[in-house]
Motif scaffolding. Structure first.
Motif, PDB file in Angstrom:
ATOM      1  N   ARG A 281       0.867  -1.183   0.000  1.00 39.74           N
ATOM      2  CA  ARG A 281       0.000   0.000   0.000  1.00 39.74           C
ATOM      3  C   ARG A 281       0.903   1.231   0.000  1.00 39.74           C
ATOM      4  O   ARG A 281       1.828   1.337   0.814  1.00 39.74           O
ATOM      5  CB  ARG A 281      -0.904   0.006   1.239  1.00 39.74           C
ATOM      6  CG  ARG A 281      -1.648   1.317   1.488  1.00 39.74           C
ATOM      7  CD  ARG A 281      -2.758   1.507   0.472  1.00 39.74           C
ATOM      8  NE  ARG A 281      -3.364   2.815   0.625  1.00 39.74           N
ATOM      9  CZ  ARG A 281      -4.439   3.060   1.379  1.00 39.74           C
ATOM     10  NH1 ARG A 281      -5.002   2.063   2.059  1.00 39.74           N
ATOM     11  NH2 ARG A 281      -4.942   4.260   1.444  1.00 39.74           N
ATOM     12  N   GLY A 282       0.656   2.149  -0.917  1.00 38.77           N
ATOM     13  CA  GLY A 282       1.471   3.350  -1.012  1.00 38.77           C
ATOM     14  C   GLY A 282       0.791   4.538  -0.359  1.00 38.77           C
ATOM     15  O   GLY A 282      -0.385   4.815  -0.622  1.00 38.77           O
ATOM     16  N   ASP A 283       1.526   5.263   0.507  1.00 33.43           N
ATOM     17  CA  ASP A 283       1.004   6.448   1.194  1.00 33.43           C
ATOM     18  C   ASP A 283       2.119   7.454   1.384  1.00 33.43           C
ATOM     19  O   ASP A 283       3.312   7.107   1.373  1.00 33.43           O
ATOM     20  CB  ASP A 283       0.429   6.074   2.567  1.00 33.43           C
ATOM     21  CG  ASP A 283      -0.858   5.281   2.457  1.00 33.43           C
ATOM     22  OD1 ASP A 283      -1.852   5.845   1.981  1.00 33.43           O
ATOM     23  OD2 ASP A 283      -0.859   4.094   2.849  1.00 33.43           O
ATOM     24  N   ILE A 284       1.722   8.691   1.609  1.00 32.70           N
ATOM     25  CA  ILE A 284       2.674   9.741   1.949  1.00 32.70           C
ATOM     26  C   ILE A 284       2.691   9.888   3.465  1.00 32.70           C
ATOM     27  O   ILE A 284       1.664  10.193   4.081  1.00 32.70           O
ATOM     28  CB  ILE A 284       2.294  11.073   1.282  1.00 32.70           C
ATOM     29  CG1 ILE A 284       2.374  10.935  -0.240  1.00 32.70           C
ATOM     30  CG2 ILE A 284       3.213  12.191   1.770  1.00 32.70           C
ATOM     31  CD1 ILE A 284       1.973  12.194  -0.980  1.00 32.70           C
ATOM     32  N   LYS A 285       3.854   9.642   4.082  1.00 29.75           N
ATOM     33  CA  LYS A 285       4.013   9.775   5.512  1.00 29.75           C
ATOM     34  C   LYS A 285       5.220  10.656   5.804  1.00 29.75           C
ATOM     35  O   LYS A 285       6.311  10.415   5.280  1.00 29.75           O
ATOM     36  CB  LYS A 285       4.195   8.399   6.164  1.00 29.75           C
ATOM     37  CG  LYS A 285       2.964   7.512   6.066  1.00 29.75           C
ATOM     38  CD  LYS A 285       3.176   6.202   6.798  1.00 29.75           C
ATOM     39  CE  LYS A 285       1.922   5.342   6.730  1.00 29.75           C
ATOM     40  NZ  LYS A 285       2.104   4.048   7.451  1.00 29.75           N
ATOM     41  N   ASN A 286       4.976  11.685   6.638  1.00 31.60           N
ATOM     42  CA  ASN A 286       6.034  12.650   6.992  1.00 31.60           C
ATOM     43  C   ASN A 286       6.659  13.275   5.753  1.00 31.60           C
ATOM     44  O   ASN A 286       7.875  13.501   5.685  1.00 31.60           O
ATOM     45  CB  ASN A 286       7.109  11.974   7.843  1.00 31.60           C
ATOM     46  CG  ASN A 286       6.553  11.404   9.133  1.00 31.60           C
ATOM     47  OD1 ASN A 286       5.653  11.996   9.737  1.00 31.60           O
ATOM     48  ND2 ASN A 286       7.089  10.272   9.565  1.00 31.60           N
ATOM     49  N   GLY A 287       5.806  13.526   4.744  1.00 31.58           N
ATOM     50  CA  GLY A 287       6.284  14.181   3.537  1.00 31.58           C
ATOM     51  C   GLY A 287       7.001  13.273   2.567  1.00 31.58           C
ATOM     52  O   GLY A 287       7.531  13.760   1.559  1.00 31.58           O
TER      53      GLY A 287
END
Length: 673
Positions: A281-287
């Motif tokens: 699963r791809g997500d943006i975390k902490n930029g």
């Protein structure tokens, strides 16, 4: 025992300002680890004789006493420090421990020597111990060549500083491929475009302050070399192929609460063996963009099923879809030689079903449109099914509304009926239908008993006007009341008839079926029951409305409006007229019967007198004839006129008889000779 007055005098002496030298303590700050002991050393010359020593503490607020010591009195340790403090009589050293975090602050000392009073101040910083130094990465232990790896080192402690090493060699930031960012309790190492030589030895992170240092456990990563773009050969028996991942439905749309399949296939050269595959699963975390294995995310537990294999099928199925499942998904597989990740992603969109009805309020016969919308396009030929009040209903998108179409509607996709839309309500308005009359009474319909007739109907909006009618014997229609309930408090014979209720709302009116109410004149209410009942109004009809309550009592006046009074008068007039007609018919029948009987009696008497006269004529002289006729006239009533006897037959004898309607039988009937 030292008295309180002596204590006060000694402390006052030691804290005299303007006479003291400020070099009793070294410069600070002094640092110590929580849980250990610390010693505050003074700068007093060992050759000087110390007469008294006093220690104080402040953390930015009020000055608190720690301990006092003099040659003339015993050592005094104040509350909160008992059992944790000792003062050296020779040099004035203060030992404090075990330390707590609240012990950090400013410490003061006053020392009285033979040369005067010396004082000092020093700051103590209590540090947390360095603990739990760990390294975590944004990827698994197998890293794809030329990708980006982010390592984060975290620890517990105070005033920490971090350092990184690859084996024994320090890792330094070069502001190109290597970057290091430090925070209070963590440090982040970012390696861009990772090469096979970047992570040869184990990675260590060290956290330290001025008093302690701790190193993390070794962290190892394996860099997987990229596969060749293609493998081609002319050797027989070997087939050329490419490394690839293909998604059949890269942008699926699904209903919340349902399930979805990511149809996927992958390929690789012959001779390779797949030993691991995984969805991410791809997500943006902490930029930063981060891919996380689905198997490691607790939110996907028991909701993910890999329906592929380790050959060429990489399909995945998700169940019980939720709002936060929307996003990007990737597939990766590793062989004994290389690893390959999908270049593209699957983007999952989720939608609700939104039902609508236009217009939402109609009259019977008007057109209605039902729609079921989604925010994205569902796959395939989606068939919509409708429910009314929770039950399946076959409704086209456009229809003409009927009275039975009112209700709450929801829509669903055929095959996924367990996921339904929001409910929408259709209001269908119509004139009163199915108007019925209910007769409510106790016992038989005898004279004197009470009866209630209730009018009910199906209408939207509900019927607000109810009018009652009675059909008489002459087929005329009389209005006998209004309101939903017609009350007949005391039945009379005149109440017999056919009753009709008319219900009306703003859309129209309709009549009920006819109900026959027949009063039983052979049975009357007993006098005792009449005495026990409440006093009733003089009117034979009483009506009540469903929107109001009428309370009757023996001492309350009955008030009627002009319309009700006119109705009562009409009913009484009909009753009187019917009684007069019945009396006239009865009188005529009695007169005809009396006339016939009187005619027969007089004819019989006349014949008898004629025979008697003839007999007397034969035996007596002619002079008695007139006397005989006088006797005949004497026998006839003065109110009956008869002709002189003749030879005419009785059937044509002219005669006129008039008798009184009320004649007593006890009067004189005349003499019979």
């Amino acid at each position: 025992m030292v008295t309180s007055e002596v204590k006060k005098t000694g402390e006052t002496m030691l804290r005299i300002l303007g006479c003291c030298e400020w070099y009793a303590l070294p410069e600070g700050p002094l640092e110590a680890v929580s849980g250990t002991n610390v010693t505050f050393k003074t700068l007093i010359d060992p050759k000087e004789e110390i007469n008294a020593t006093a220690w104080f503490f402040s953390n930015g607020g009020e000055l608190m006493r720690i301990a006092t010591l003099s040659r003339s009195q015993e050592s005094i340790v104040f509350k909160n420090y008992q059992g944790r403090v000792t003062v050296n009589q020779t040099n004035g050293f203060l030992t404090l421990g075990p330390l707590a975090m609240i012990d950090g602050g400013d410490y003061y000392v006053n020392i009285l020597t033979g040369k005067g009073v010396k004082t000092g101040e020093i700051k103590l910083r209590v540090l947390e111990p360095v603990l739990n130094v760990t390294i975590r990465a944004n990827v698994s232990e197998r890293v794809e060549f030329n990708s980006t790896v982010v390592l984060t080192c975290s620890a517990e402690g105070s005033f920490l500083k971090f350092s990184w090493t690859n084996g024994t060699a320090p890792i330094m930031a070069d502001n190109a491929r290597l970057a290091i960012e430090e925070e209070t309790t963590s440090s982040t190492l970012t390696i861009s475009g990772i090469q096979s030589t970047d992570l040869v030895g184990p990675i260590y992170c060290t956290a330290a302050n001025q008093l302690e240092m701790e190193k993390s456990a070794p962290f190892n990563l394996t860099v997987i070399l990229p596969p060749p773009l293609s493998v081609s050969t002319t050797q027989p028996g070997i087939v050329s192929t490419f490394w690839s991942v293909t998604f059949e439905n890269p942008d699926p749309c699904a209903l919340k609460g349902s399930s979805v399949q990511f149809r996927c296939s992958y390929d690789y050269p012959d001779g390779e063996t797949v030993h691991k595959n995984e969805w991410f699963r791809g997500d943006i975390k902490n930029g930063r963009w981060k891919r996380t294995e689905l198997s490691s995310l607790s939110s996907y537990q028991n909701r993910v099923k890999y329906i592929g294999d380790r050959e060429h099928n990489c399909s995945l199925e998700l169940y019980d879809l939720r709002d936060d499942d929307t996003g990007y998904y990737y597939f990766r597989f590793d062989t004994n030689t290389y690893g390959w990740r999908s270049k593209r992603s699957v983007y999952l969109s989720l939608t609700d079903l939104t039902a609508s009805v236009k217009p939402d309020s109609v009259r019977v016969g008007q057109n209605v449109t039902l729609t079921c919308d989604t925010s994205c396009t569902l796959p395939g030929l989606t068939q919509i099914v409708w429910y009314k009040n929770g039950q399946p209903v076959a409704k086209p998108p456009h229809f003409q509304a009927g009275a039975g179409d009112a209700g709450s509607y929801t829509c669903a996709v055929k095959g996924q009926e367990f996921v339904q839309s929001n409910p929408v309500f259709l209001d269908v308005q119509y004139a009163p239908l199915n108007v019925t009359i209910e007769v409510n009474h106790n016992g038989s319909l005898a004279e004197g008993r009470s009866v209630n007739l209730t009018c009910s109907s199906a209408a939207n909006p509900p019927a607000v006007i109810h009018t009652w009618y009675r059909r008489t014997a002459s087929s005329s229609i009389l209005q006998v009341g209004s309101g939903q309930v017609l009350s007949l408090p005391s039945l009379e014979l005149s109440n017999t008839g056919i009753y009709i209720c008319q219900a009306r709302n703003r859309l129209g009116e309709n009549n009920s079926t006819e109900v026959l109410l027949e009063v039983d004149k052979s049975e009357r209410l007993p006098e005792k029951e009449k005495e026990g009942e409440e006093q009733r109004p003089t009117s034979p009809y009483t009506t009540t409305s469903s929107h109001a309550t009428t309370t009757q009592s023996s001492n309350r006046d009955t008030r009627v409006d002009n319309k009700d009074l006119l109705d009562i008068q009409c009913v009484l007039f009909d009753k009187l007229q019917a009684e007069l007609v019945e009396m006239r018919l009865s009188l005529e029948r009695n007169l005809r019967q009396m006339e016939g009987r009187t005619h027969s009696l007089l004819w019989s008497m006349t014949r008898r007198l004629e025979r008697m006269t003839e007999a007397m004529d034969r035996k007596s002289a002619p002079s008695h004839q007139s006397k005989t006729y006088l006797s005949l006239h004497h026998l006839l009533s003065s109110r009956v006129l008869a002709v002189t006897p003749s030879s005419q037959p009785p059937g044509i004898l002219p005669m006129s008889l008039h008798t009184r309607a009320q004649r007593k039988r006890g009067g004189q009937r005349g003499n019979r000779s």
